[in-house]
Design a protein around this motif. Structure first.
Motif, PDB file in Angstrom:
ATOM      1  N   PRO A 192       0.820  -1.203   0.000  1.00 37.12           N
ATOM      2  CA  PRO A 192       0.000   0.000   0.000  1.00 37.12           C
ATOM      3  C   PRO A 192       0.860   1.261   0.000  1.00 37.12           C
ATOM      4  O   PRO A 192       1.898   1.317   0.671  1.00 37.12           O
ATOM      5  N   GLY A 193       0.415   2.262  -0.786  1.00 38.28           N
ATOM      6  CA  GLY A 193       1.120   3.539  -0.799  1.00 38.28           C
ATOM      7  C   GLY A 193       0.801   4.320   0.462  1.00 38.28           C
ATOM      8  O   GLY A 193      -0.351   4.350   0.916  1.00 38.28           O
ATOM      9  N   VAL A 194       1.796   4.952   1.066  1.00 39.58           N
ATOM     10  CA  VAL A 194       1.596   5.689   2.315  1.00 39.58           C
ATOM     11  C   VAL A 194       2.219   7.077   2.185  1.00 39.58           C
ATOM     12  O   VAL A 194       3.317   7.230   1.649  1.00 39.58           O
ATOM     13  N   ILE A 195       1.479   8.058   2.667  1.00 45.16           N
ATOM     14  CA  ILE A 195       1.990   9.427   2.702  1.00 45.16           C
ATOM     15  C   ILE A 195       2.046   9.883   4.149  1.00 45.16           C
ATOM     16  O   ILE A 195       1.082   9.718   4.906  1.00 45.16           O
ATOM     17  N   VAL A 196       3.202  10.426   4.568  1.00 46.70           N
ATOM     18  CA  VAL A 196       3.319  11.055   5.887  1.00 46.70           C
ATOM     19  C   VAL A 196       3.310  12.558   5.658  1.00 46.70           C
ATOM     20  O   VAL A 196       4.182  13.089   4.965  1.00 46.70           O
ATOM     21  N   LEU A 197       2.313  13.235   6.222  1.00 52.71           N
ATOM     22  CA  LEU A 197       2.194  14.683   6.016  1.00 52.71           C
ATOM     23  C   LEU A 197       3.175  15.445   6.904  1.00 52.71           C
ATOM     24  O   LEU A 197       3.598  14.932   7.944  1.00 52.71           O
ATOM     25  N   PRO A 198       3.547  16.661   6.499  1.00 56.10           N
ATOM     26  CA  PRO A 198       4.480  17.453   7.307  1.00 56.10           C
ATOM     27  C   PRO A 198       3.941  17.686   8.719  1.00 56.10           C
ATOM     28  O   PRO A 198       2.725  17.751   8.929  1.00 56.10           O
ATOM     29  N   ILE A 199       4.864  17.789   9.676  1.00 58.51           N
ATOM     30  CA  ILE A 199       4.502  18.064  11.069  1.00 58.51           C
ATOM     31  C   ILE A 199       5.077  19.430  11.426  1.00 58.51           C
ATOM     32  O   ILE A 199       6.269  19.684  11.190  1.00 58.51           O
ATOM     33  N   ALA A 200       4.229  20.301  11.992  1.00 61.86           N
ATOM     34  CA  ALA A 200       4.686  21.644  12.357  1.00 61.86           C
ATOM     35  C   ALA A 200       5.546  21.584  13.619  1.00 61.86           C
ATOM     36  O   ALA A 200       5.510  20.608  14.367  1.00 61.86           O
ATOM     37  N   GLY A 201       6.339  22.638  13.848  1.00 63.67           N
ATOM     38  CA  GLY A 201       7.144  22.719  15.073  1.00 63.67           C
ATOM     39  C   GLY A 201       8.597  22.422  14.812  1.00 63.67           C
ATOM     40  O   GLY A 201       8.959  21.897  13.760  1.00 63.67           O
TER      41      GLY A 201
END
Lengths: 467, 209
Positions: free
Chosen positions: A66-75
């Motif tokens: 499965p394709g997975v995307i990790v979105l940006p994390i602020a901070g």
């Protein structure tokens, strides 16, 4: 909240992918290529050679992952956390990481919310699906927690929400392990199988025992100076054992990693005492003890002093490098009793010793250093081919042998807790370095760089040592 | 010629030493010249000078004798030191093995036989046999192989009358190669038992030859 409750069962059953369209396959292939190109430390080395009918390595099939995307994390620590999550999921070899433009597009499609708390607009799941993503990881760092929401793109909703404790100072070794533990749980949500990022690998460098994180960061010595060899993990992940050289011989040392305190085993005070290994229940230590008449395996209480009990009766031969079966009832080890080193299996009381690796009269084969897989089905070992060691596995059911390496000299395999990845020593880049191989896909990566490294031991899951 | 050359500086040296010695009273000044020279005083003066000369000769002879003794002693010490070094080298001479084997070859037995007289002549001599291997096998298995090589050496010496308690064992496996490199030649030099003197090596008694 009710979404979370309703879909836990589904996540456990494994990920259901919608039938991928041709364009989706193309996107997957592209993103895979991008992932491979952008992933640090990744070597292009794939063992795909064929020899004597043995298939070495398997084809890497992105369609199954499965394709997975990790979105940006602020901070301030957000970028590091994202990099660790992405790398961990990639190194797990069970998903395909979608990076680059895919992240920006998915970020816009999820919108400002998508954290599983509060109200926000509905994400554009259709758009995300067109990127080839089956799951999106939306995480935020709030105080001392990593808040993670997992979006199931085909189900068009959030299926998991969890707060992972971040007690360590940002970027410290403890903090990294905590983020790795989050990666492993996310991998379980997506694939049904827990990841192996929250693990560490012991190895020997310059005669000292070293420790490194599973992604190669934080390598540091953990034993005193002087010659130490063959480190092993206690199943609890807090103690290690290894052999250390002194003036009068070698002794087994049991060391607590947190306090650094060391205890020298006294069951066999003299002679050769090497290759320690803990039983799966952590109560017994088995090692090789040699004096004037060969070297035999000995069992002794692991964490308190006690007498040694001999296991093998080698009659002057060499018996070393024990490895427990996962049920703790049997041991695989190297023995020279037939005239040259082969792998044997025995019950822990020393009965029913049996030759495991096939022996043909007249051959000059040399097989050693067994490591029993966590699922109990195969044993990894090293075997000489044309005078050069290669890592292989032998299936305990049909004794079928599979060759896993072919480039350079490869030895001392150690299984990851997932029973799918092996760490071993390889000379393929010139010096001895540790490499990790996914035995299912054949994909490998370099774990250590710099001065020579050898005799690796992969830890148990260390998430349980946190908090 | 050569004696003269040697003697002259010796005289000079002794004069200097005498003159330079502040504690020694200066030689008495010559007797005040009497108006009438008395034969007795001439004889006394001659006798006095003769005795000084005799003392000086005796001094010179004893210095030369002492120097000869010292030179002899130095030469003897040098000879002894060389014999001791030879003896130590004989004890420490390595014994070599075949690949993956711990059996003693004829050459290995001969090398061990050569150590026996010294070990017999020095019952307080305690040695350590260290087993080593080449780099080809498994790091871990090689530790056991090295132990077996050291044990084979100990067994042979014990069979030939040496108290086994005088022989310590250790194995370094492939951790201490004698020479670096990956060649048949280098490997052959690495497959060995090394010897070290643990105690009693300060004053070896040489066996009667």
């Amino acid at each position: 909240m009710n979404e979370e409750r309703g879909t836990r069962r589904r996540a456990r059953q494994g990920w259901r992918l919608t039938t991928p369209a041709v364009s989706q396959r193309l996107t997957l292939a592209l993103t895979l290529a991008l992932t491979l190109l952008s992933a640090p430390r990744l070597t292009s080395a794939q063992d795909t050679t064929f020899r004597e009918g043995v298939r070495i390595g398997l084809r890497y099939d992105p369609g199954l992952r499965p394709g997975v995307i990790v979105l940006p994390i602020a901070g301030p620590a957000g970028d590091s956390a994202v990099a660790i999550l992405q790398r961990d999921l990639d190194y797990g070899d069970r998903v395909t990481m979608i990076t680059g433009d895919g992240i920006r597009a998915a970020s816009a499609a999820i919108g400002a919310g998508g954290t599983g708390s509060g109200t926000a607009g509905t994400p554009n799941y259709k758009l995300i699906a067109s990127l080839g993503a089956a799951a999106v990881v939306r995480a935020t760092i709030t105080g001392s927690a990593l808040h993670v929401a997992l979006h199931d793109i085909s189900a068009r909703r959030i299926v998991q929400v969890h707060d992972f404790v971040l007690a360590g100072a940002p970027l410290s070794a403890e903090w990294r392990l905590e983020v790795h533990a989050a990666s492993d749980e996310i991998e379980r949500w997506i694939t049904g199988t827990r990841g192996i990022a929250a693990t560490r690998v012991l190895f020997v460098r310059d005669g000292q025992v070293w420790l490194t994180d599973s992604d190669g960061s934080g390598a540091r010595p953990v034993s005193d100076r002087g010659l130490s060899l063959s480190p092993a993990w206690h199943p609890g992940g807090r103690q290690i054992a290894y052999s250390a050289f002194g003036d009068r011989g070698t002794q087994i040392v049991v060391r607590d990693l947190a306090s650094g305190s060391a205890r020298w085993l006294s069951a066999t005070p003299g002679g050769l005492n090497v290759t320690p290994v803990f039983s799966p229940d952590g109560n017994t230590l088995v090692y090789a003890h040699g004096e004037d008449e060969g070297t035999d395996l000995v069992a002794t209480p692991a964490l308190e002093s006690g007498a040694g009990r001999r296991i093998t009766v080698g009659r002057g031969s060499d018996n070393v490098s024990p490895s427990f079966s996962p049920d703790g009832r049997r041991l695989a080890y190297t023995s020279g009793r037939s005239g040259h080193p082969e792998i044997y299996i025995t019950d822990v009381d020393g009965t029913n010793a049996d030759l495991l690796t096939p022996y043909a009269f007249g051959d000059q084969y040399y097989r050693s250093n067994p490591d029993w897989s966590p699922d109990g089905r195969v044993i990894a070992f090293q075997s000489q081919l044309n005078g050069v060691f290669q890592v292989m596995t032998i299936n305990l059911r049909d004794r079928g042998i599979r060759q896993l390496t072919s480039e350079g000299r490869n030895e001392d395999p150690s299984w990851a807790p997932d029973g799918r990845h092996l760490v071993f020593t390889s000379t393929r880049t010139g010096t001895k370095q540790l490499f990790v191989l996914d035995v299912e896909s054949g994909r490998s990566r370099q774990l250590t760089t710099g001065r020579a490294a050898r005799l690796a031991a992969w830890s148990p899951d260390l998430a349980r040592t946190l908090h | 010629m050569s004696t003269q050359r040697l003697v002259l500086p010796a005289v000079l040296l002794s004069t200097l030493v005498l003159a330079g010695c502040p504690k020694k009273p200066a030689p008495p000044p010559p007797a005040p010249a009497a108006p009438a020279v008395n034969q007795d005083s001439i004889n006394r003066e001659r006798a006095r000078r003769d005795s000084i000369d005799a003392a000086e000769r005796a001094r010179r002879d004893s210095i030369a004798a002492a120097e000869r003794v010292a030179a002899d002693a130095a030469a003897r010490r040098e000879r002894m030191a060389k014999m001791m070094a030879d003896a130590r080298n004989l004890i420490m001479a390595p014994v070599y093995f075949e690949f993956d084997r711990a059996e003693l070859s004829d050459a290995a037995r001969a090398a061990l036989d050569a150590k026996l007289p010294l070990l017999n002549a020095n019952p307080n001599l305690r040695i350590r046999a260290a087993g080593n291997t080449d780099s080809r096998g498994s790091d871990e298995y090689n530790l056991a192989l090295g132990q077996r090589r050291a044990a084979a050496v100990k067994r042979y010496l014990a069979q030939h009358g040496i108290d086994a308690a005088r022989i310590d064992l250790i194995s370094f496996g492939e951790e201490r190669p004698a020479v670096p490199g990956e060649s048949e030649d280098a490997w052959a030099k690495c497959r060995r038992a090394d010897f070290e003197i643990v105690a009693g090596g300060e004053s070896l008694v040489l066996p009667n030859q």
